[in-house]
Design a protein around this motif. Structure first.
Motif, mmCIF file in Angstrom:
data_model
loop_
_atom_site.group_PDB
_atom_site.id
_atom_site.type_symbol
_atom_site.label_atom_id
_atom_site.label_comp_id
_atom_site.label_asym_id
_atom_site.label_seq_id
_atom_site.Cartn_x
_atom_site.Cartn_y
_atom_site.Cartn_z
ATOM 1 N N LEU A 53 -53.768 15.596 31.400
ATOM 2 C CA LEU A 53 -53.042 15.555 30.134
ATOM 3 C C LEU A 53 -51.827 16.468 30.195
ATOM 4 O O LEU A 53 -51.834 17.498 30.864
ATOM 5 N N THR A 54 -50.799 16.093 29.454
ATOM 6 C CA THR A 54 -49.593 16.916 29.343
ATOM 7 C C THR A 54 -49.692 17.767 28.077
ATOM 8 O O THR A 54 -50.549 17.532 27.217
ATOM 9 N N ASP A 55 -48.787 18.709 27.953
ATOM 10 C CA ASP A 55 -48.734 19.512 26.723
ATOM 11 C C ASP A 55 -48.499 18.615 25.518
ATOM 12 O O ASP A 55 -49.079 18.845 24.451
ATOM 13 N N ALA A 56 -47.674 17.585 25.673
ATOM 14 C CA ALA A 56 -47.408 16.653 24.566
ATOM 15 C C ALA A 56 -48.669 15.894 24.173
ATOM 16 O O ALA A 56 -48.880 15.612 22.988
ATOM 17 N N ASP A 57 -49.517 15.561 25.141
ATOM 18 C CA ASP A 57 -50.793 14.903 24.843
ATOM 19 C C ASP A 57 -51.703 15.836 24.044
ATOM 20 O O ASP A 57 -52.436 15.400 23.157
ATOM 21 N N ARG A 58 -51.668 17.107 24.388
ATOM 22 C CA ARG A 58 -52.605 18.066 23.804
ATOM 23 C C ARG A 58 -52.186 18.592 22.432
ATOM 24 O O ARG A 58 -53.042 18.976 21.642
ATOM 25 N N GLU A 59 -50.882 18.658 22.160
ATOM 26 C CA GLU A 59 -50.421 19.334 20.943
ATOM 27 C C GLU A 59 -51.037 18.806 19.649
ATOM 28 O O GLU A 59 -51.581 19.600 18.867
ATOM 29 N N PRO A 60 -51.012 17.492 19.370
ATOM 30 C CA PRO A 60 -51.614 17.033 18.108
ATOM 31 C C PRO A 60 -53.119 17.302 18.051
ATOM 32 O O PRO A 60 -53.666 17.623 16.991
ATOM 33 N N ALA A 85 -58.742 25.206 25.969
ATOM 34 C CA ALA A 85 -57.756 26.231 25.585
ATOM 35 C C ALA A 85 -57.183 26.940 26.810
ATOM 36 O O ALA A 85 -57.121 28.170 26.862
ATOM 37 N N LEU A 86 -56.737 26.174 27.791
ATOM 38 C CA LEU A 86 -56.378 26.724 29.092
ATOM 39 C C LEU A 86 -55.123 27.596 29.106
ATOM 40 O O LEU A 86 -55.039 28.533 29.898
ATOM 41 N N LYS A 87 -54.167 27.295 28.247
ATOM 42 C CA LYS A 87 -52.909 28.054 28.245
ATOM 43 C C LYS A 87 -52.836 28.967 27.030
ATOM 44 O O LYS A 87 -53.401 28.674 25.978
ATOM 45 N N ASP A 88 -52.053 30.032 27.192
ATOM 46 C CA ASP A 88 -51.821 30.926 26.064
ATOM 47 C C ASP A 88 -51.196 30.161 24.892
ATOM 48 O O ASP A 88 -51.562 30.391 23.743
ATOM 49 N N SER A 89 -50.291 29.245 25.183
ATOM 50 C CA SER A 89 -49.651 28.472 24.101
ATOM 51 C C SER A 89 -50.684 27.626 23.353
ATOM 52 O O SER A 89 -50.581 27.447 22.134
ATOM 53 N N TYR A 90 -51.694 27.125 24.044
ATOM 54 C CA TYR A 90 -52.747 26.348 23.387
ATOM 55 C C TYR A 90 -53.578 27.261 22.473
ATOM 56 O O TYR A 90 -53.940 26.884 21.363
#
Length: 168
Positions: A53-60, A85-90
């Motif tokens: 998955l990309t960040d765009a897939d995960r954001e919503p 929740a792999l990234k700090d941004s997530y």
């Protein structure tokens, strides 16, 4: 632990988030939710097809989970969410509402996790995506970290102890 009403059990796929999260929720008297249950069908299909998955897939999806945390704390008093929740941004997205979750990172070697993934049945995440999970992972600096090599009851007891510690 009165302020820790939302707990996110996080880590790469196969580290035991759902198993540990369910038992932790039972122990704390909280509701359990699995973030995998909230993925849109397109995300699940991508993962089944071996596409990360990309960040765009995960954001919503992550924004929906932040809303879920808030709703569960309001309705039921406490929630444990199993979420990569792999990234700090997530993790920041999950913390974007009125409820700021406490993160618990389940840490393990790639070999141990790959072995566990190979033995589990009925999950959409293939072992082939484990490398991408570790590549994406930004180890959290402000989380309770627990080694997953121990038996699940010992992991849950350690998490509970750390949640209750006055300096945690």
């Amino acid at each position: 632990m009165s302020m820790d009403r939302a707990i996110v059990v996080m880590g790469v796929s196969g580290c035991g988030k759902s198993t540990v999260g369910r038992q932790l929720a039972d122990r704390l008297g909280f509701v359990f939710q699995d973030a995998d249950d909230f993925h849109p069908a397109a995300n699940v299909q991508k993962m089944r097809d071996g596409i990360a998955l990309t960040d765009a897939d995960r954001e919503p999806w992550l924004m929906e989970l932040a809303t879920l945390l808030e709703a569960e704390v309001a309705a039921r008093g406490g929630v444990v969410l199993a979420c990569s929740a792999l990234k700090d941004s997530y993790r920041r997205m999950l913390s974007s509402g009125r409820v700021i979750p406490r993160f618990v990172y389940l840490e393990g070697t790639k070999e141990l996790i790959a072995d566990r993934m190979a033995r589990r049945a009925g999950h959409f995440m293939p072992v082939g995506l484990l490398d991408s999970q570790f590549e994406t992972l930004e180890v959290p600096s402000a989380a309770i970290c627990v080694d997953i090599a121990k038996p699940v009851p010992a992991i849950v007891a350690e998490i509970e102890e750390k949640l209750l510690a006055p300096d945690s």
